[in-house]
Design an enzyme around this catalytic site. Structure first.
Site, mmCIF file in Angstrom:
data_model
loop_
_atom_site.group_PDB
_atom_site.id
_atom_site.type_symbol
_atom_site.label_atom_id
_atom_site.label_comp_id
_atom_site.label_asym_id
_atom_site.label_seq_id
_atom_site.Cartn_x
_atom_site.Cartn_y
_atom_site.Cartn_z
ATOM 1 C CB THR A 473 -1.058 -0.015 1.263
ATOM 2 O OG1 THR A 473 -0.152 -0.109 2.388
ATOM 3 C CG2 THR A 473 -1.927 -1.216 1.134
ATOM 4 C CE LYS A 666 -12.717 12.016 8.004
ATOM 5 N NZ LYS A 666 -14.176 12.399 7.341
ATOM 6 C CD GLU A 670 -10.463 -1.964 4.678
ATOM 7 O OE1 GLU A 670 -11.152 -2.913 4.164
ATOM 8 O OE2 GLU A 670 -9.623 -2.407 5.177
#
Length: 713
Positions: A473, A666, A670
């Site tokens: 990621t 935040k 997903e």
């Protein structure tokens, strides 16, 4: 020799595009994954999985196999080390599949029944394939459908709110001018990371060391310590690089079996799963059956909201795919009811898979909202605007921020939504019918306590140590930028070391909580370090180290609804002769906090949106009722979007920092997949006039439904 270090204020690194700090290693092959790392005297284990769907192991005929070249041992329920399968971990009791070989029970196809260990992987595989295991077979049931007998509502817990209810649902439905009552389904889906699961275990200096591909080294170390009744300090888990996980790389049988074999043989043992084994041994997304009932005034204001979701679980462990949860955040109504139900079957236990709950739940909910907009004669975006809640529809809590309408406004402008004729079936290019659709997206923005250490080195550089996990990621890079900004130095002076349980406990890479949780811990450690350095003096050769633990700070957060939001837009073309659906373009606009690294963030969002296309049109694991196993547990039979299936995808965001977070983060892991399947399905309706409520939208379903002549797909 000692030196002093100075910090020169530099332009902020956060918010500017940076290539991955490990990028060169990955493209040159220097990055090592769990199955790549060499160890002296390494032996290789090969799992043997059950071929029956229910029963007991009568015998494991290991004698002929032990006589084969290179075979060292065959572990099974008759000779394996004993473990504590009743321990309670962070997430409760474990799935019994990790307590390998503790009895002769076989609750499903693909249950581990033996491990063959040999000098080479080829020898282990050959021996495993000829090992004879005999069973006493029992009748099984793998048939999942809506409302089937045995379905129940699980007990609510801190991790699961199974049911919510306010208002008189029947009365509000009866009083509504417009009602939508529809059923939707999603199939069984699998994580399919590029890197298969792999783990090596060895005893070194009285400590158990595991080199693994996982989503949280401190988590796996803690679970293994409990399972094998070890002192937590005697277990070390490392994970240098991870080639994708999506929820599947937690504590799984292969790690446990590697530890068992290493203990029995007193030498390192590695267990690597095949793609076929991954279809049964590491979890999957359960199929769902959902019913959505919406009642509204003629102007589209919701009076009744009811979302009922059902998923399967195994008979030995309960897992709930919380598909009915999304509406608890998105839409309010005078009567608001949601429930998640499960039915136990003779199948492996499902698990978390990218946007668990929200991904399948958004398909049903956002499709139903589109149906309501059609019935009311209101634009789908306007309908959502009219039902924008001021506070949490169920909780009543304030939102930390809620910029979903800003996402729709920006997305509509860039997508050209204003030029859209709302009537279906009008646009055509030759044999292709064209349509556009939209859907909302949301995912929780959580944070968990984590620890970190930051060292000011004598050479003027800084080293960050944290048990984070980078699943591909870009977490290493994000943490480098965050630390550099906090230290007010160039990113090149910061080295981030991750994925080692010896660094202390930290949040796993999951639930879109990883980077936010780790960043908080890094910021706290840097703050402490700067206070120490402000005292002046030389930095000793071993450096100056500060440590942090964010448990108190995280615990002090005020109660709010904290979520990322987004708006998905899709244009599709439907071939009226073949039934093929092609997504021509997609746009996602997100409100997901402060974006640390736009380069890797956009990649994450586009990746999620690509997966959403795959979910809408391709992915479907089929289980054979007679055998209980998959029809085609491989990439030849399990279809997902290939390069040719992926159109131009654009992902962008609106300004949305979280004021309660030290960095403003935040979470983006997903939300990219949420709402995509609904946007595609809504676009297919706009193209054809036919509603498809069952995923995937295969060509045969398109042809069976016809064009503009049916209401279901």
């Amino acid at each position: 020799m000692t030196t002093t270090t100075s910090r020169t204020a530099v332009a902020g690194s956060i918010g500017t595009a940076h290539t991955r700090v490990e990028g060169r290693d990955k493209v040159t092959g220097a990055a090592r994954y769990a199955a790549d790392i060499p160890f002296a005297e390494l032996a290789h284990g090969w799992m043997v999985l059950s071929t029956v769907a229910r029963g007991r192991v009568r015998s494991v005929e290991s004698a002929p196999v032990l006589a084969m070249p290179g075979v060292l041992t065959v572990l099974h329920h008759g000779n394996a080390p004993r473990v504590d399968g009743e321990y309670v971990g962070v997430l409760g009791r474990p799935d019994p599949i990790v307590a390998c070989f503790q009895n002769d029970q076989v609750p499903c196809v693909g249950w581990p029944v033996a491990l063959v260990v040999a000098e080479t992987p080829e020898q282990a595989r050959e021996a495993a394939e000829v090992l004879v295991v005999r069973y006493d077979e029992e009748p099984h049931d793998v048939d999942f459908y809506a409302g089937r007998p045995g379905t129940y509502t699980p007990q609510s817990s801190p991790q699961l709110q199974a049911r919510t209810a306010k208002g008189d649902l029947d009365a509000e439905l009866a009083s509504s001018a417009v009602v939508v009552d529809a059923e939707y389904s999603t199939p069984e889906e699998h994580h399919s990371p590029m890197e298969p699961h792999a783990a090596m275990a060895r005893w070194e200096g009285g400590r158990l060391e595991v080199v693994d591909s996982n989503q949280g080294t401190s988590w796996v170390a803690d679970e293994l310590a409990k399972l094998f009744s070890l002192d937590p300090a005697s277990v070390r888990v490392r994970s240098e690089h991870v080639g994708g996980a999506f929820g599947s790389k937690g504590v799984r049988p292969h790690q446990v079996l590697a530890v068992m074999a290493a203990t029995v043989l007193d030498r390192p043992v590695r267990v690597v799963l095949t793609r076929r084994q991954m279809f049964s041994a590491v979890g999957y997304r359960s199929p769902t059956a959902q019913r959505v009932r919406l009642g509204a005034d003629s102007d589209g204001r919701l009076r009744a909201f009811d979302h009922q979701a059902q998923n399967l679980t195994s008979r030995v462990h309960e897992f709930v795919e919380q598909s009915a949860s999304m509406g608890r955040v998105m839409y309010d109504a005078d009567a608001h009811h949601t429930v998640n139900r499960v039915v136990p079957l003779d199948v492996p236990t499902p698990t978390w898979m990218r946007a668990p709950g929200e991904a399948p739940g958004s398909f049903a909910l956002e499709s139903a909202l589109d149906e309501l907009a059609e019935k009311c004669g209101i634009d789908p975006i306007e309908l959502r605007a009219r039902n924008e809640p001021a506070a949490g529809p169920v909780s009543g809590l304030p939102f930390s921020s809620r910029n979903v309408l800003a996402c729709f406004q920006e997305g509509a402008r860039r997508f050209g939504w204003a030029e859209r004729d709302p009537r279906p079936g009008l646009r055509r290019e030759g044999r292709w019918l064209l349509g556009t659709g939209t859907a909302a997206a949301t995912y929780p923005s959580g944070v968990a306590p984590s620890t970190a250490a930051v060292t000011a080195e004598a050479d003027g550089t800084f080293t960050v140590r944290i048990s984070a996990a980078d699943l591909g990621t870009g977490a290493r890079t994000a943490l480098t930028l965050i630390a550099a900004d906090a230290l007010e130095v160039e990113p090149g002076r910061v080295r981030v070391l991750i994925a080692d349980s010896d660094f202390g406990p930290a949040m796993i890479a999951g639930g879109s909580m990883g980077t936010r949780s780790w960043a908080w811990a890094v910021m706290a450690a840097v703050g402490e370090l700067r206070e120490q350095l402000a005292l002046g003096g030389d930095i000793p050769p071993q450096g100056v180290t500060a440590r942090s633990d964010t448990a108190a700070a995280v615990g002090a957060l005020t109660a709010k609804e904290r979520h990322s939001f987004g708006a998905q837009f899709a244009e599709v073309a439907v071939d009226t002769t073949s039934g093929e659906v092609r997504v021509r373009r997609m746009l996602g606009i997100f409100a997901a906090g402060r974006i640390v690294n736009p380069l890797t963030a956009r990649s994450q969002l586009v990746g999620g949106m690509t997966w959403g296309i795959s979910m809408a049109l391709h992915e479907e694991a089929v289980r054979d009722r007679a055998s209980g196993s998959h029809v085609a547990a491989d990439f030849a039979g399990y279809h997902f979007a290939a390069n040719a299936d992926v159109p131009l995808i654009e992902a962008d965001w609106v300004d949305d920092p979280d004021a309660d977070d030290p960095v403003g983060i935040k979470g983006i892991g997903e939300i990219g997949i949420v709402g995509v399947a609904a946007a595609v399905a809504n676009a297919v309706w706009h193209a054809t006039g036919v509603r498809h409520r069952n995923l995937p939208i295969r060509p045969d379903r398109v042809l069976l439904a016809g064009t503009g002549q049916a209401t279901t797909g």
